[in-house]
Enzyme design. Sequence first.
Site, mmCIF file in Angstrom:
data_model
loop_
_atom_site.group_PDB
_atom_site.id
_atom_site.type_symbol
_atom_site.label_atom_id
_atom_site.label_comp_id
_atom_site.label_asym_id
_atom_site.label_seq_id
_atom_site.Cartn_x
_atom_site.Cartn_y
_atom_site.Cartn_z
ATOM 1 N N ILE A 243 0.853 -1.083 -0.044
ATOM 2 C CA ILE A 243 0.015 -0.139 -0.160
ATOM 3 C C ILE A 243 0.928 0.964 -0.001
ATOM 4 O O ILE A 243 1.566 1.522 1.035
ATOM 5 C CB ILE A 243 -1.036 0.065 1.143
ATOM 6 C CG1 ILE A 243 -1.741 -1.331 1.150
ATOM 7 C CG2 ILE A 243 -1.860 1.285 1.157
ATOM 8 C CD1 ILE A 243 -2.542 -1.433 2.396
ATOM 9 N N PRO A 244 1.212 1.841 -1.198
ATOM 10 C CA PRO A 244 2.392 2.767 -1.489
ATOM 11 C C PRO A 244 2.046 4.043 -0.738
ATOM 12 O O PRO A 244 2.135 5.300 -1.485
ATOM 13 C CB PRO A 244 2.091 2.866 -2.992
ATOM 14 C CG PRO A 244 0.799 2.836 -3.411
ATOM 15 C CD PRO A 244 0.471 1.752 -2.215
ATOM 16 N N CYS A 245 2.115 4.223 0.627
ATOM 17 C CA CYS A 245 2.074 5.417 1.325
ATOM 18 C C CYS A 245 3.549 6.233 0.889
ATOM 19 O O CYS A 245 3.371 7.595 1.201
ATOM 20 C CB CYS A 245 2.091 5.185 2.835
ATOM 21 S SG CYS A 245 3.256 4.138 3.542
ATOM 22 N N HIS A 246 4.449 5.732 0.413
ATOM 23 C CA HIS A 246 5.672 6.435 -0.048
ATOM 24 C C HIS A 246 5.441 7.457 -1.000
ATOM 25 O O HIS A 246 6.172 8.094 -1.453
ATOM 26 C CB HIS A 246 6.982 5.263 -0.228
ATOM 27 C CG HIS A 246 6.447 4.293 -1.283
ATOM 28 N ND1 HIS A 246 5.916 3.164 -1.077
ATOM 29 C CD2 HIS A 246 6.795 4.455 -2.695
ATOM 30 C CE1 HIS A 246 5.712 2.595 -2.109
ATOM 31 N NE2 HIS A 246 6.296 3.306 -3.258
ATOM 32 N N ARG A 247 4.309 7.351 -1.826
ATOM 33 C CA ARG A 247 3.932 7.880 -3.173
ATOM 34 C C ARG A 247 3.349 9.186 -2.694
ATOM 35 O O ARG A 247 2.760 9.808 -3.618
ATOM 36 C CB ARG A 247 3.145 7.034 -4.057
ATOM 37 C CG ARG A 247 3.986 5.954 -4.584
ATOM 38 C CD ARG A 247 3.335 5.221 -5.620
ATOM 39 N NE ARG A 247 4.042 3.708 -5.900
ATOM 40 C CZ ARG A 247 3.498 2.667 -6.308
ATOM 41 N NH1 ARG A 247 2.415 2.829 -6.516
ATOM 42 N NH2 ARG A 247 4.195 1.632 -6.544
#
Length: 278
Positions: A243-247
Amino acid sequence: MTDQSPSYHYSVIARALREIDAGGPALTLDDLAARTGLSTAHFQRVFTQWVGVSPKRYQQYLTLDHARRLLAERFTVLETSLATGLSGGGRLHDLFLRWEAMSPGDYAKGGAGLVIRWGWFDTPFGRTIVMGTERGICGMGFAAEMGEAEAFEDLRRRWPFADYAEDAALLAPWVAAAFGASGGEVPVFLIGAPFQIKVWEALLHVPTGHVTSYSQLAGAVGHPKAVRAVGTAVGRNPISFLIPCHRALRKSGELGGYHWGLPVKRAILAWEAARTGM
Protein backbone atom coordinates in the site's frame (compact mmCIF):
# COMPACT_ATOMS: atom_id res chain seq x y z
CA MET A 1 25.02 -12.78 4.56
CA THR A 2 26.75 -12.64 1.18
CA ASP A 3 27.39 -9.58 -0.92
CA GLN A 4 24.74 -10.89 -3.32
CA SER A 5 21.85 -10.61 -0.82
CA PRO A 6 19.25 -7.85 -1.26
CA SER A 7 19.68 -6.83 2.37
CA TYR A 8 23.43 -6.38 1.92
CA HIS A 9 22.79 -4.26 -1.14
CA TYR A 10 20.37 -2.07 0.78
CA SER A 11 22.83 -1.61 3.65
CA VAL A 12 25.35 -0.23 1.16
CA ILE A 13 22.72 2.00 -0.46
CA ALA A 14 21.55 3.21 2.97
CA ARG A 15 25.08 4.31 3.85
CA ALA A 16 25.32 6.05 0.47
CA LEU A 17 22.01 7.83 1.14
CA ARG A 18 23.33 9.23 4.39
CA GLU A 19 26.45 10.44 2.63
CA ILE A 20 24.40 12.06 -0.15
CA ASP A 21 22.25 13.78 2.48
CA ALA A 22 25.39 15.21 4.06
CA GLY A 23 27.36 16.00 0.93
CA GLY A 24 24.75 16.49 -1.77
CA PRO A 25 24.68 15.25 -5.36
CA ALA A 26 28.09 16.78 -6.12
CA LEU A 27 29.77 13.80 -4.45
CA THR A 28 31.75 11.82 -7.01
CA LEU A 29 31.61 8.08 -7.47
CA ASP A 30 35.05 7.76 -5.88
CA ASP A 31 33.93 9.84 -2.89
CA LEU A 32 30.82 7.75 -2.34
CA ALA A 33 32.71 4.50 -2.66
CA ALA A 34 35.32 5.64 -0.16
CA ARG A 35 32.70 6.81 2.32
CA THR A 36 30.92 3.45 2.19
CA GLY A 37 34.17 1.59 2.69
CA LEU A 38 34.18 -0.11 -0.72
CA SER A 39 36.37 0.05 -3.77
CA THR A 40 34.98 2.14 -6.61
CA ALA A 41 34.45 -0.94 -8.78
CA HIS A 42 32.69 -2.87 -6.01
CA PHE A 43 30.48 0.07 -5.12
CA GLN A 44 29.53 0.56 -8.78
CA ARG A 45 28.71 -3.14 -9.12
CA VAL A 46 26.52 -3.23 -6.02
CA PHE A 47 24.69 -0.11 -7.16
CA THR A 48 24.08 -1.52 -10.63
CA GLN A 49 22.91 -4.89 -9.29
CA TRP A 50 20.56 -3.27 -6.80
CA VAL A 51 18.93 -0.50 -8.85
CA GLY A 52 20.02 -0.93 -12.46
CA VAL A 53 21.26 2.63 -13.05
CA SER A 54 24.51 4.48 -12.37
CA PRO A 55 25.12 6.04 -8.96
CA LYS A 56 25.03 9.50 -10.56
CA ARG A 57 21.63 8.81 -12.10
CA TYR A 58 20.41 7.36 -8.84
CA GLN A 59 21.54 10.47 -6.97
CA GLN A 60 19.30 12.50 -9.27
CA TYR A 61 16.33 10.36 -8.24
CA LEU A 62 16.99 11.15 -4.58
CA THR A 63 16.86 14.93 -4.87
CA LEU A 64 14.05 17.29 -4.00
CA ASP A 65 14.07 18.40 -7.63
CA HIS A 66 13.15 14.87 -8.68
CA ALA A 67 10.25 14.78 -6.22
CA ARG A 68 9.02 18.09 -7.58
CA ARG A 69 9.34 16.81 -11.13
CA LEU A 70 7.28 13.77 -10.18
CA LEU A 71 4.55 16.08 -8.97
CA ALA A 72 4.73 18.14 -12.15
CA GLU A 73 5.00 15.32 -14.68
CA ARG A 74 3.68 12.15 -13.07
CA PHE A 75 1.04 13.50 -10.70
CA THR A 76 -1.92 11.18 -10.46
CA VAL A 77 -5.38 12.74 -10.26
CA LEU A 78 -6.96 10.15 -8.02
CA GLU A 79 -10.55 11.00 -8.85
CA THR A 80 -9.84 10.15 -12.49
CA SER A 81 -7.98 6.96 -11.72
CA LEU A 82 -10.74 5.79 -9.41
CA ALA A 83 -13.43 6.61 -11.98
CA THR A 84 -11.63 4.93 -14.89
CA GLY A 85 -10.32 1.94 -13.00
CA LEU A 86 -6.67 2.91 -13.37
CA SER A 87 -4.77 0.39 -11.28
CA GLY A 88 -8.26 -1.00 -10.75
CA GLY A 89 -8.60 -3.58 -8.02
CA GLY A 90 -5.02 -3.10 -6.94
CA ARG A 91 -2.69 -3.51 -9.92
CA LEU A 92 0.62 -2.53 -8.34
CA HIS A 93 4.31 -3.12 -9.04
CA ASP A 94 3.23 -5.24 -12.04
CA LEU A 95 1.56 -7.59 -9.56
CA PHE A 96 -2.06 -8.26 -8.81
CA LEU A 97 -3.01 -7.49 -5.22
CA ARG A 98 -6.15 -9.21 -4.03
CA TRP A 99 -7.26 -7.34 -0.97
CA GLU A 100 -10.06 -7.45 1.54
CA ALA A 101 -10.73 -5.53 4.74
CA MET A 102 -11.69 -6.48 8.27
CA SER A 103 -15.13 -5.31 9.35
CA PRO A 104 -15.31 -2.27 11.64
CA GLY A 105 -16.73 -4.41 14.43
CA ASP A 106 -13.89 -6.89 14.23
CA TYR A 107 -11.33 -4.09 14.06
CA ALA A 108 -12.70 -2.61 17.28
CA LYS A 109 -11.77 -5.85 19.05
CA GLY A 110 -8.07 -5.04 18.67
CA GLY A 111 -7.28 -8.29 16.88
CA ALA A 112 -8.98 -10.54 19.43
CA GLY A 113 -9.58 -13.96 17.88
CA LEU A 114 -6.97 -13.45 15.14
CA VAL A 115 -3.87 -15.55 14.75
CA ILE A 116 -1.22 -13.36 13.12
CA ARG A 117 1.79 -15.14 11.63
CA TRP A 118 5.10 -13.34 11.34
CA GLY A 119 8.57 -13.71 9.90
CA TRP A 120 11.72 -11.76 9.04
CA PHE A 121 12.85 -11.41 5.44
CA ASP A 122 15.70 -9.83 3.50
CA THR A 123 14.29 -7.35 0.96
CA PRO A 124 15.74 -4.63 -1.28
CA PHE A 125 15.16 -2.22 1.63
CA GLY A 126 16.84 -4.19 4.38
CA ARG A 127 15.47 -6.52 7.03
CA THR A 128 11.69 -6.48 6.89
CA ILE A 129 9.14 -7.82 9.35
CA VAL A 130 6.07 -9.24 7.59
CA MET A 131 2.87 -10.25 9.35
CA GLY A 132 -0.20 -11.94 7.96
CA THR A 133 -3.23 -14.09 8.55
CA GLU A 134 -4.54 -16.96 6.47
CA ARG A 135 -6.27 -14.26 4.38
CA GLY A 136 -3.13 -12.33 3.42
CA ILE A 137 -0.41 -9.91 4.47
CA CYS A 138 -1.59 -7.49 7.14
CA GLY A 139 1.68 -5.85 8.18
CA MET A 140 5.07 -4.99 6.70
CA GLY A 141 7.69 -2.85 8.40
CA PHE A 142 11.28 -1.91 7.57
CA ALA A 143 13.90 -2.18 10.31
CA ALA A 144 16.74 -0.31 8.58
CA GLU A 145 16.23 2.92 10.54
CA MET A 146 14.46 1.91 13.78
CA GLY A 147 15.91 -1.56 14.39
CA GLU A 148 14.31 -4.99 14.40
CA ALA A 149 12.89 -5.00 17.92
CA GLU A 150 11.06 -1.68 17.53
CA ALA A 151 9.80 -2.53 14.03
CA PHE A 152 8.29 -5.76 15.35
CA GLU A 153 6.71 -4.09 18.37
CA ASP A 154 5.40 -1.23 16.21
CA LEU A 155 3.24 -3.66 14.24
CA ARG A 156 2.31 -5.86 17.18
CA ARG A 157 0.99 -2.88 19.15
CA ARG A 158 -1.57 -2.21 16.42
CA TRP A 159 -3.45 -5.43 17.19
CA PRO A 160 -2.75 -5.93 20.90
CA PHE A 161 -5.21 -8.76 21.53
CA ALA A 162 -4.22 -11.00 18.62
CA ASP A 163 -2.24 -14.20 19.07
CA TYR A 164 1.16 -14.18 17.35
CA ALA A 165 3.06 -17.13 15.93
CA GLU A 166 6.29 -17.23 13.94
CA ASP A 167 5.55 -18.77 10.54
CA ALA A 168 7.82 -17.47 7.80
CA ALA A 169 6.91 -20.42 5.57
CA LEU A 170 3.30 -19.23 5.20
CA LEU A 171 4.40 -15.71 4.28
CA ALA A 172 7.44 -16.49 2.11
CA PRO A 173 5.61 -17.03 -1.23
CA TRP A 174 3.69 -13.77 -0.81
CA VAL A 175 6.86 -11.85 0.09
CA ALA A 176 8.72 -13.29 -2.90
CA ALA A 177 5.92 -12.20 -5.22
CA ALA A 178 5.70 -8.77 -3.59
CA PHE A 179 9.34 -7.94 -4.32
CA GLY A 180 9.48 -9.49 -7.76
CA ALA A 181 11.39 -12.67 -6.92
CA SER A 182 8.51 -14.78 -8.24
CA GLY A 183 5.19 -14.37 -9.99
CA GLY A 184 1.78 -14.78 -8.49
CA GLU A 185 -0.90 -12.99 -6.58
CA VAL A 186 -0.26 -11.18 -3.31
CA PRO A 187 -3.25 -11.30 -0.95
CA VAL A 188 -3.55 -8.33 1.39
CA PHE A 189 -5.76 -8.19 4.48
CA LEU A 190 -6.43 -4.61 5.65
CA ILE A 191 -6.89 -4.23 9.39
CA GLY A 192 -7.82 -0.65 10.19
CA ALA A 193 -10.57 1.81 11.00
CA PRO A 194 -13.04 2.55 8.15
CA PHE A 195 -11.55 5.99 7.36
CA GLN A 196 -8.03 4.57 7.32
CA ILE A 197 -9.07 1.82 4.93
CA LYS A 198 -10.62 4.37 2.55
CA VAL A 199 -7.31 6.25 2.46
CA TRP A 200 -5.30 3.06 1.96
CA GLU A 201 -7.63 1.97 -0.84
CA ALA A 202 -7.04 5.32 -2.58
CA LEU A 203 -3.28 4.79 -2.30
CA LEU A 204 -3.66 1.51 -4.18
CA HIS A 205 -4.77 3.54 -7.21
CA VAL A 206 -1.48 5.45 -7.48
CA PRO A 207 0.53 3.55 -10.11
CA THR A 208 4.21 2.77 -9.84
CA GLY A 209 6.29 5.76 -10.92
CA HIS A 210 3.56 8.25 -10.02
CA VAL A 211 2.92 10.24 -6.87
CA THR A 212 0.06 12.10 -5.23
CA SER A 213 -0.39 14.70 -2.50
CA TYR A 214 -2.13 14.49 0.84
CA SER A 215 -4.73 17.01 -0.34
CA GLN A 216 -5.49 14.90 -3.43
CA LEU A 217 -5.96 11.87 -1.20
CA ALA A 218 -8.33 13.87 0.99
CA GLY A 219 -10.40 14.80 -2.05
CA ALA A 220 -10.39 11.23 -3.33
CA VAL A 221 -11.90 9.89 -0.11
CA GLY A 222 -14.57 12.59 -0.02
CA HIS A 223 -13.11 14.73 2.76
CA PRO A 224 -11.19 17.52 1.02
CA LYS A 225 -10.63 19.50 4.22
CA ALA A 226 -9.35 16.53 6.21
CA VAL A 227 -5.75 16.75 4.98
CA ARG A 228 -4.26 16.30 8.43
CA ALA A 229 -6.43 13.27 9.18
CA VAL A 230 -5.47 11.79 5.83
CA GLY A 231 -1.80 12.32 6.64
CA THR A 232 -2.30 10.49 9.92
CA ALA A 233 -4.02 7.60 8.13
CA VAL A 234 -1.19 7.42 5.60
CA GLY A 235 1.31 7.26 8.45
CA ARG A 236 -0.66 4.45 10.10
CA ASN A 237 -0.64 2.28 7.00
CA PRO A 238 0.63 -1.07 8.29
CA ILE A 239 1.47 -2.60 4.89
CA SER A 240 4.37 -0.53 3.64
CA PHE A 241 5.41 -0.78 -0.01
CA LEU A 242 2.34 -2.79 -1.06
CA ILE A 243 0.00 0.00 0.00
CA PRO A 244 2.26 2.75 -1.36
CA CYS A 245 2.21 5.46 1.29
CA HIS A 246 5.70 6.39 0.05
CA ARG A 247 4.01 7.92 -3.03
CA ALA A 248 2.26 10.61 -0.96
CA LEU A 249 4.20 13.89 -1.05
CA ARG A 250 3.58 17.43 0.09
CA LYS A 251 2.33 19.92 -2.49
CA SER A 252 5.77 21.55 -2.46
CA GLY A 253 7.34 18.32 -3.67
CA GLU A 254 8.98 17.69 -0.30
CA LEU A 255 8.81 14.10 0.82
CA GLY A 256 6.99 14.79 4.06
CA GLY A 257 7.19 12.11 6.73
CA TYR A 258 7.57 8.37 6.51
CA HIS A 259 6.89 6.03 9.38
CA TRP A 260 9.86 3.77 8.66
CA GLY A 261 12.34 6.60 8.01
CA LEU A 262 12.85 9.08 5.19
CA PRO A 263 15.96 7.29 3.83
CA VAL A 264 13.75 4.25 3.20
CA LYS A 265 11.10 6.40 1.48
CA ARG A 266 13.70 7.98 -0.80
CA ALA A 267 15.16 4.57 -1.57
CA ILE A 268 11.77 3.10 -2.53
CA LEU A 269 10.87 6.07 -4.75
CA ALA A 270 14.26 5.93 -6.47
CA TRP A 271 14.04 2.15 -6.87
CA GLU A 272 10.62 2.50 -8.53
CA ALA A 273 11.74 5.42 -10.70
CA ALA A 274 14.67 3.41 -12.05
CA ARG A 275 12.39 0.52 -12.92
CA THR A 276 9.83 2.67 -14.71
CA GLY A 277 12.38 4.60 -16.78
CA MET A 278 11.87 7.94 -15.02
